[in-house]
Scaffold this motif. Sequence first.
Motif, PDB file in Angstrom:
ATOM      1  N   HIS A  88      -7.859  71.290  38.677  1.00 15.65           N
ATOM      2  CA  HIS A  88      -8.659  71.390  37.318  1.00 15.65           C
ATOM      3  C   HIS A  88      -9.408  72.845  37.307  1.00 15.65           C
ATOM      4  O   HIS A  88      -9.877  72.922  38.788  1.00 15.65           O
ATOM      5  N   TRP A 117      -3.661  76.268  21.668  1.00 21.01           N
ATOM      6  CA  TRP A 117      -2.762  76.856  22.218  1.00 21.01           C
ATOM      7  C   TRP A 117      -1.785  78.037  21.521  1.00 21.01           C
ATOM      8  O   TRP A 117      -1.209  77.820  20.537  1.00 21.01           O
ATOM      9  N   TRP A 129     -11.928  72.967  30.048  1.00 22.90           N
ATOM     10  CA  TRP A 129     -11.183  72.843  31.432  1.00 22.90           C
ATOM     11  C   TRP A 129      -9.798  73.012  31.297  1.00 22.90           C
ATOM     12  O   TRP A 129      -9.090  72.476  30.350  1.00 22.90           O
ATOM     13  N   LEU A 130      -9.047  73.656  32.325  1.00 24.67           N
ATOM     14  CA  LEU A 130      -7.642  73.567  32.481  1.00 24.67           C
ATOM     15  C   LEU A 130      -7.245  72.826  33.558  1.00 24.67           C
ATOM     16  O   LEU A 130      -7.542  73.017  34.538  1.00 24.67           O
ATOM     17  N   ASP A 174      -3.714  72.075  35.597  1.00 25.59           N
ATOM     18  CA  ASP A 174      -2.339  72.386  35.848  1.00 25.59           C
ATOM     19  C   ASP A 174      -1.556  71.494  36.611  1.00 25.59           C
ATOM     20  O   ASP A 174      -1.860  70.624  37.515  1.00 25.59           O
ATOM     21  N   LEU A 196      -4.761  80.733  25.564  1.00 18.16           N
ATOM     22  CA  LEU A 196      -5.609  79.657  24.890  1.00 18.16           C
ATOM     23  C   LEU A 196      -6.757  80.348  24.370  1.00 18.16           C
ATOM     24  O   LEU A 196      -7.425  81.260  24.745  1.00 18.16           O
ATOM     25  N   LYS A 234       0.614  72.487  31.211  1.00 19.24           N
ATOM     26  CA  LYS A 234      -1.023  72.881  31.172  1.00 19.24           C
ATOM     27  C   LYS A 234      -1.672  71.852  30.216  1.00 19.24           C
ATOM     28  O   LYS A 234      -1.055  71.528  29.244  1.00 19.24           O
ATOM     29  N   SER A 275      -0.223  72.074  26.318  1.00 16.60           N
ATOM     30  CA  SER A 275       0.122  73.385  26.157  1.00 16.60           C
ATOM     31  C   SER A 275       1.842  73.169  25.643  1.00 16.60           C
ATOM     32  O   SER A 275       2.390  72.432  26.069  1.00 16.60           O
ATOM     33  N   LEU A 315      -3.770  83.476  30.283  1.00 17.37           N
ATOM     34  CA  LEU A 315      -3.738  82.681  31.623  1.00 17.37           C
ATOM     35  C   LEU A 315      -2.827  83.693  32.653  1.00 17.37           C
ATOM     36  O   LEU A 315      -3.003  83.391  33.886  1.00 17.37           O
ATOM     37  N   ALA A 329      -5.616  71.529  28.493  1.00 15.19           N
ATOM     38  CA  ALA A 329      -6.960  72.081  28.156  1.00 15.19           C
ATOM     39  C   ALA A 329      -7.531  70.670  27.556  1.00 15.19           C
ATOM     40  O   ALA A 329      -7.263  70.078  26.698  1.00 15.19           O
TER      41      ALA A 329
END
Length: 208
Positions: free
Chosen positions: A78, A101, A69-70, A72, A108, A55, A50, A125, A57
């Motif tokens: 996840h 992004w 998936w994301l 953090d 996203l 973050k 990001s 988000l 992705a």
Amino acid sequence: GIPLKQLISEWQLYYSDYYKSEDEGRVPVGQNVFMKKTKRSRLYERIYLSPLKNKIAYVTNEYGEKKVWLYDMNSAKHKKIFRYGHKTDLVSDNTFPIVAWHPSGQILSIIYEDKGNIRWDVHDLKENEKIKNDIFYYDKILSFDYHPEGRKFVMSAVRKGQTNIYLFDLVARTQEVITEDFFDDTHPTFIDKGNKIGIQKFQGFFHT
């Protein structure tokens, strides 16, 4: 897809070089920074950091079933935010989904095909909302990139058998043709603070 170890290695090398000039306030890239456990049957195809550097992705492919998936980087958690396709022994189209992004780092976008139509999901988000859109006019979208101001994105798309570059205005919902030739124009990227668009052609790299 490529093996996870190779993907992680290439990703770490790229961002290690990237951070050399922008270390202050950044998250250092370490070995296996976000992936400690993996599944042998799952291919890890693409990784997207990001703009806020907080973050990640990433896209997985397990026998044709794709997921976005994301991860953090603060909580080390996840979260699956998108599922596409079904598990099958047949060869699947690995060009979808494509992800980008928004420069705010809070949105996203995911583009994919569904029943012959091109879909565009916008994941907010911050507000935990998802907006679903359809994109018409094109046969296929290969890649896209947001303008630094976030009001437009540039994309490589196929129309009538020709792969060209288009600029899409998110506010007016209008499109502008950037290239219209017989070359396959791919991987458009905004450069020079958004004043130019880098385009990959088969015989080299150009800017418009």
